[in-house]
Design an enzyme around this catalytic site. Structure first.
Site, short mmCIF file in Angstrom:
data_model
loop_
_atom_site.label_atom_id
_atom_site.label_comp_id
_atom_site.label_asym_id
_atom_site.label_seq_id
_atom_site.Cartn_x
_atom_site.Cartn_y
_atom_site.Cartn_z
CG PHE A 136 2.16 6.13 4.70
CD1 PHE A 136 2.36 4.95 5.41
CD2 PHE A 136 2.22 6.08 3.31
CE1 PHE A 136 2.59 3.74 4.74
CE2 PHE A 136 2.45 4.88 2.64
CZ PHE A 136 2.63 3.72 3.36
CG ASP A 221 5.77 11.87 1.11
OD1 ASP A 221 5.25 11.92 -0.02
OD2 ASP A 221 5.83 10.83 1.79
CE LYS A 250 -0.46 6.75 -2.81
NZ LYS A 250 0.22 7.04 -1.56
C1 LIG Z 1 1.39 6.35 -0.94
C2 LIG Z 1 2.38 7.20 -0.25
C3 LIG Z 1 3.74 6.83 -0.20
C4 LIG Z 1 4.24 5.51 -0.72
O1 LIG Z 1 4.15 5.42 -2.10
P1 LIG Z 1 4.41 3.97 -2.79
O2 LIG Z 1 4.28 4.27 -4.25
O3 LIG Z 1 3.34 3.06 -2.26
O4 LIG Z 1 5.75 3.53 -2.40
C5 LIG Z 1 4.63 7.72 0.38
N1 LIG Z 1 4.21 8.89 0.88
C6 LIG Z 1 2.92 9.27 0.86
C7 LIG Z 1 2.53 10.60 1.42
C8 LIG Z 1 1.95 8.43 0.31
O5 LIG Z 1 0.67 8.79 0.31
#
Ligand SMILES: *Cc1c(COP(=O)(O)O)cnc(C)c1O
Length: 401
Positions: A136, A221, A250
């Site tokens: 994700f 990420d 986050k």
């Molecule tokens: C939550 C998340 C995102 C997206 O972050 P947003 O602030 O909602 O755009 C991207 N990568 C990972 C691994 C995430 O957990």
């Protein structure tokens, strides 16, 4: 005007399905709803509220910056952004920082940088991006297409191209796709949304080696794993594998929206003036709060505390499982923990979440079969134990009707 859950259905786009409870205030790892019912927070706003609710250092940073300067735009720079960038650089592999407002935007910047670099250094053929199934990376059209769940990216017309998906923890599946035409490999150093899946050491080292062999960039990420979540400041540190680009969001703002892309000077130079930007990215208010969050988390006592709390969490879950036999596995690292439902409870993750909520406990799911926990990194032990008592009651209502 009555402000209640019904109003949501009246006035909000129906892409979310929030719980009936509407919290109005929080302190530490406790939250109170409109009727003053108290909840214990094991969700942390999806791994965001790394210092719980209304941490004094963050409140102080917000108030003091709020009385000084909120916003300028990138026509000018500002002190909080420069200080935060310096701290990110001093404490990681990175030499350069780009600020955004969210995880998706940070990833968007990472992917655009990778494509620019490949185009300018190697040529048009080097455009392939490889990521992993169940991964994700956010909800912009580029990042959701790089993400590994078709359910999220389908139904919006033609997608950005040259994106392929390999299987996580399966080096052969990456090897089959990667070539000198690969521009970048993007991965989470522990899949969060995809089900709390840790990479094997062999896999993550193998990914790095394949990237090196084919001159492809490795993008980590760390939007969910970063800023102390796994017990290291960033998860890559615990794995001993360094990416070329890292994204963080986050927990970075501890609840205030901010994200960042970190990279080397050599790569950063390809995002030259005018190639990318954001109105709010690096906003002084966001950076001041993030600086306070970063300073507070980047403390050996807090990071060791995460490892200690991980043990308390996992032992408590194990004890519940010994009694009720609902999980096939309890996994994850630091305070990013997944309890995998066994055969008998397949597809019922949301039922566990709802049952916990009814007992005054906020949890998360990761897919239909995993109950996920991402509490404050400084959650007191009493709150963990009381929350686990509530969780046991919730499990009992499911198992014994
Ligand atoms: C939550 C998340 C995102 C997206 O972050 P947003 O602030 O909602 O755009 C991207 N990568 C990972 C691994 C995430 O957990």
């Amino acid at each position: 005007m009555s402000v209640n859950r019904e109003l949501f259905d009246d006035v909000m786009v129906p892409n979310y399905s929030p719980s009936a409870v509407i919290p109005v205030r929080g302190k530490g790892s406790r939250v109170w709803d409109q009727n003053n019912n108290e909840l214990i927070d094991f969700a942390g706003g999806i791994a965001v509220s790394c210092l719980g609710h209304c941490h004094p250092a963050l409140v102080e940073a917000l108030k003091s910056q709020g009385e000084k300067l909120w916003h300028l735009s990138n026509v000018m720079t500002n002190e909080p952004a420069l200080r935060l960038a310096k701290k990110l650089v001093d404490n990681t592999f990175a030499e350069k920082v780009y600020f955004a407002n969210s995880g998706a935007e940070s990833n968007e910047a990472a992917l655009k940088l990778a494509r620019r670099w490949a185009l300018e250094v190697h040529g048009e053929h080097k455009s392939q991006i490889i990521s992993f199934k169940q991964g994700f990376h956010g909800r912009t059209f580029f990042t959701v297409t790089v993400g590994g769940q078709a359910a999220y990216s389908d139904g919006f017309g033609p997608k950005p191209g040259a994106i392929d998906h390999a299987e996580y923890n399966n080096l052969a599946s990456l090897e089959a796709l990667i070539s000198d035409n690969t521009c970048a490999v993007m991965m989470e150093p522990l899949q969060g949304e995809g089900g709390i899946v840790s990479p094997t050491q062999e896999f993550v080292e193998g990914v790095r080696a394949l990237c090196d062999k084919h001159n492809a960039l490795l993008i980590f990420d760390e939007v969910q794993t970063g800023v102390g979540r796994t017990g290291d400041l960033y998860a890559y540190m615990g794995l001993g594998v360094t990416p070329d680009i890292l994204t963080t969001a986050k927990a970075l703002g501890g609840g205030f929206p901010i994200g960042a892309m970190l990279t080397t000077t050599e790569l950063a130079k390809h995002l030259k003036i005018g190639t990318h930007g954001s109105t709010y990215g690096g906003n002084p208010l966001a950076c001041a709060v993030a600086e306070a969050a970063f300073d507070t988390v980047n403390d050996p006592a807090v990071l060791t505390g995460v490892q200690a709390k991980e043990q308390i969490f996992k032992q408590a879950l194990q004890k519940i499982n010994d009694k009720y036999n609902v999980f096939s596995e309890i996994r994850g690292k630091g305070l990013l923990i997944g309890a995998v439902l066994n055969e008998q409870y397949q597809g019922r993750g949301k039922d566990f979440l709802n049952a916990a909520m009814a007992q005054g406990l906020m949890t998360l799911v990761a897919g239909a079969n995993i109950v996920r926990f991402a509490p404050s990194l400084i959650i007191p032990e009493v709150d963990i134990l009381e929350g686990m008592d509530r969780f046991e009651k919730a499990v009992n209502t499911i198992v014994n009707g």
